[in-house]
Scaffold this active site. Structure first.
Site, PDB file in Angstrom:
ATOM      1  N   LYS A  71     123.921 -93.822  36.693  1.00 25.35           N
ATOM      2  CA  LYS A  71     122.169 -94.332  36.932  1.00 25.35           C
ATOM      3  C   LYS A  71     121.656 -95.514  37.386  1.00 25.35           C
ATOM      4  CE  LYS A  71     118.009 -92.559  36.259  1.00 25.35           C
ATOM      5  NZ  LYS A  71     117.672 -93.205  37.740  1.00 25.35           N
ATOM      6  N   LYS A  95     123.151-101.166  29.056  1.00 24.85           N
ATOM      7  CA  LYS A  95     121.614-100.923  29.233  1.00 24.85           C
ATOM      8  C   LYS A  95     121.741 -99.789  28.829  1.00 24.85           C
ATOM      9  CE  LYS A  95     119.353-102.319  32.373  1.00 24.85           C
ATOM     10  NZ  LYS A  95     118.319-102.768  33.796  1.00 24.85           N
ATOM     11  N   LYS A 107     124.586 -98.416  40.860  1.00 26.00           N
ATOM     12  CA  LYS A 107     123.148 -99.500  41.379  1.00 26.00           C
ATOM     13  C   LYS A 107     123.580 -99.697  42.833  1.00 26.00           C
ATOM     14  CE  LYS A 107     120.519-102.408  40.058  1.00 26.00           C
ATOM     15  NZ  LYS A 107     119.407-101.964  38.602  1.00 26.00           N
ATOM     16  N   SER A 363     113.161 -93.336  33.119  1.00 23.68           N
ATOM     17  CA  SER A 363     113.949 -92.753  34.435  1.00 23.68           C
ATOM     18  C   SER A 363     114.410 -90.882  33.838  1.00 23.68           C
ATOM     19  CB  SER A 363     114.559 -93.523  34.732  1.00 23.68           C
ATOM     20  OG  SER A 363     114.233 -93.871  35.786  1.00 23.68           O
TER      21      SER A 363
HETATM   22  N1  GLU Z   1     116.351-100.370  38.354  1.00 18.97           N
HETATM   23  C1  GLU Z   1     116.091-100.005  36.593  1.00 18.97           C
HETATM   24  C2  GLU Z   1     117.073-101.452  36.078  1.00 18.97           C
HETATM   25  O1  GLU Z   1     117.920-102.489  36.837  1.00 18.97           O
HETATM   26  C3  GLU Z   1     116.374 -98.921  37.097  1.00 18.97           C
HETATM   27  C4  GLU Z   1     116.888 -97.631  37.192  1.00 18.97           C
HETATM   28  C5  GLU Z   1     116.423 -96.763  36.342  1.00 18.97           C
HETATM   29  O2  GLU Z   1     115.310 -96.446  36.442  1.00 18.97           O
HETATM   30  O3  GLU Z   1     117.712 -95.674  36.901  1.00 18.97           O
HETATM   31  O4  GLU Z   1     117.075-100.578  35.029  1.00 18.97           O
END
Ligand code: GLU
Length: 472
Positions: A71, A95, A107, A363
């Site tokens: 994710k 995270k 990513k 998300s």
């Molecule tokens: N781009 C966001 C982050 O850096 C959200 C990623 C997501 O929702 O998967 O955490």
């Protein structure tokens, strides 16, 4: 950036190693957790509106599959390169682990400045990128689930889900192939503001810890605190909004064209409208212009919130930072050298990979909604309202007293999707803040909150590997 002695990915590795020293895990396990498992680097052609053909450079990195799916967002930026996407994918793994969201880290990035392309060109690029991901099995509700990031939003996510669905007819859970979608395309209410709201919940929890506030020389609570926000994108905008609504003063806002200051506080929506109308954040009525946008980072304030890109606070400007707390809404805004400077000067840096986890947390809720094919609150809203009404009726009958209309409305209210999403997020951020602080407090030799957050992440990922039986 040029003045950095090492790359962004290397700086993530350094922070990881710093924390790994405080854990008991085998060296091999730590190496596996740190490594980027799969890296997909691609080039594809796109025909632009003027008829010319441009070769687009893009990436998707899956840092860890200790949980599935992977994710993480997709960013559109001129600065995109493989190292950056690897660093950001790693941060996603840590995270998700910290906030107990059962995903591996991923990513994506497309090396374009979206301002230089028409909407039609952006759509073509996004759809082509998606089909490249499909071809290599790098996207899917159980494989890898992208989301918005710097330079992307609901619109791009709608193109992705539409492209994916048309290539995978009959896949019943296809809507879960991407999150951050518009509500009409399977999105969840509360996703858009989620990262900013998570930043607010996290900092609010830190500000409620009296011992921490005493150490920073601040009064507990959010009210009256002075805030500087760098970046007025989705994350910066919503962070500023929630702080202002809670009684804090947003004294400065910065964007790439410059920064503005007003000691009385700024209203983010008015500034946003001003920028939309004039094309710039500068010359906002009642505010002073700051020469360079980076000047905002050095202002005297209680809480500084970098909400744009990485490496903006580094060895050059960290000695001039005057904030007492830094809330990393962006990914990687402070370099390891900045961390050392903050530890020396007792500046509390609340780290990115937990503080900005609100986006991925919601998300996760969106993905669950997609897999369950039902809106949150649909089953229980009416039932709860009927029950509340019954309980209230009984209390009033037995006590012979009546509550006010305002109270009645509040008590009766059954949960809607946004209520559940916001409260799920609040619970997640409060729990994560406390877990990290507990790790930090338990060992005074842990130098900063980032290291404590990494320790939390490492322990969780390593345990999960151990539970999978990969590491006996
Ligand atoms: N781009 C966001 C982050 O850096 C959200 C990623 C997501 O929702 O998967 O955490």
């Amino acid at each position: 950036m040029s003045h950095q002695p090492y790359s962004f990915f290397q700086s993530v590795e350094r922070s990881f190693d710093k924390a790994a020293n405080f854990t008991k895990w085998d060296k091999g396990i730590l190496e596996q957790i740190k490594a980027c498992n799969s890296i997909y680097s691609m080039r594809f052609p796109v025909k632009l509106d003027d008829g010319s053909i441009e070769v687009i450079e893009a990436y998707r990195v899956q840092h860890s599959q200790h949980k599935s799916p992977c994710k993480g967002g997709i960013r559109f930026s001129d600065e995109v390169n493989q190292d950056e996407v690897m660093a950001l994918a790693s941060l996603m793994t840590y995270k998700c682990a910290i906030v107990n969201v059962p995903f591996g880290g991923g990513k994506g990035g497309i090396k374009i400045n979206p301002r230089n392309y028409s909407v039609y060109e952006l759509e073509k690029i996004t759809r082509r990128y998606t089909s490249e991901l499909v071809k290599k099995n790098f996207i899917g509700p159980g494989i890898d689930v992208p989301a918005p990031d710097y330079g992307t939003g609901e619109r791009e996510m709608a193109w992705i889900v539409d492209t994916y669905t048309s290539l995978k007819p009959g896949e019943i859970d296809a809507a879960g192939c991407v999150t951050g979608k518009p509500i009409t395309q399977g999105g969840v209410r509360g996703r858009k503001e989620a990262t900013g709201l998570g930043v607010f919940f996290g900092i609010r929890e830190v500000c409620n810890m009296t011992d921490i506030m005493e150490r920073q020389g601040l009064k507990p609570g959010i009210e009256g605190k002075t805030i500087v926000v760098q970046g007025l994108g989705n994350v910066g905008y919503h962070t500023a909004k929630f702080f202002r609504e809670a009684g804090a003063k947003v004294v400065a806002l910065a964007e790439y064209e410059g920064a503005i200051f007003n000691a009385e506080g700024l209203n983010e929506e008015e500034v946003f409208q001003h920028r939309k109308a004039t094309g710039s954040i500068l010359n906002f009525p009642g505010a002073t212009n700051l020469e360079k946008n980076t000047d905002a980072l050095e202002l005297d304030c209680d809480i500084l919130i970098p909400a744009a890109l990485e490496n903006v606070i580094n060895k050059d400007n960290a000695p001039r930072v005057k904030a007492k707390i830094i809330g990393e809404a962006a990914n990687g805004p402070c370099t390891p050298e900045a961390d050392e400077e903050f530890a020396r000067r007792n500046i509390l840096c609340v780290p990115d990979m937990y503080l900005n986890a609100g986006g991925v947390t919601v998300s996760y809720f969106e993905w669950l909604k997609n897999l369950s094919h039902v809106r949150y609150g649909r089953m229980e809203k009416r039932f709860t309202e009927n029950m509340n009404s019954h309980i209230l009726g009984q209390i009033e009958e037995l006590s012979g007293k009546e509550v006010s209309d305002k109270e009645r409305k509040f008590i009766m209210h059954g949960p809607e999707e946004q209520d559940l999403v916001h409260s799920g997020l609040e619970e997640t951020m409060i729990t994560a803040t406390r877990e990290i602080m507990e790790i930090w407090k338990a060992d005074p030799s842990i130098p900063d909150m980032r290291t404590a957050a990494y320790i939390s992440a490492i322990n969780k990922v390593a345990t999960s590997y151990a539970e999978l039986g990969i590491f006996p």
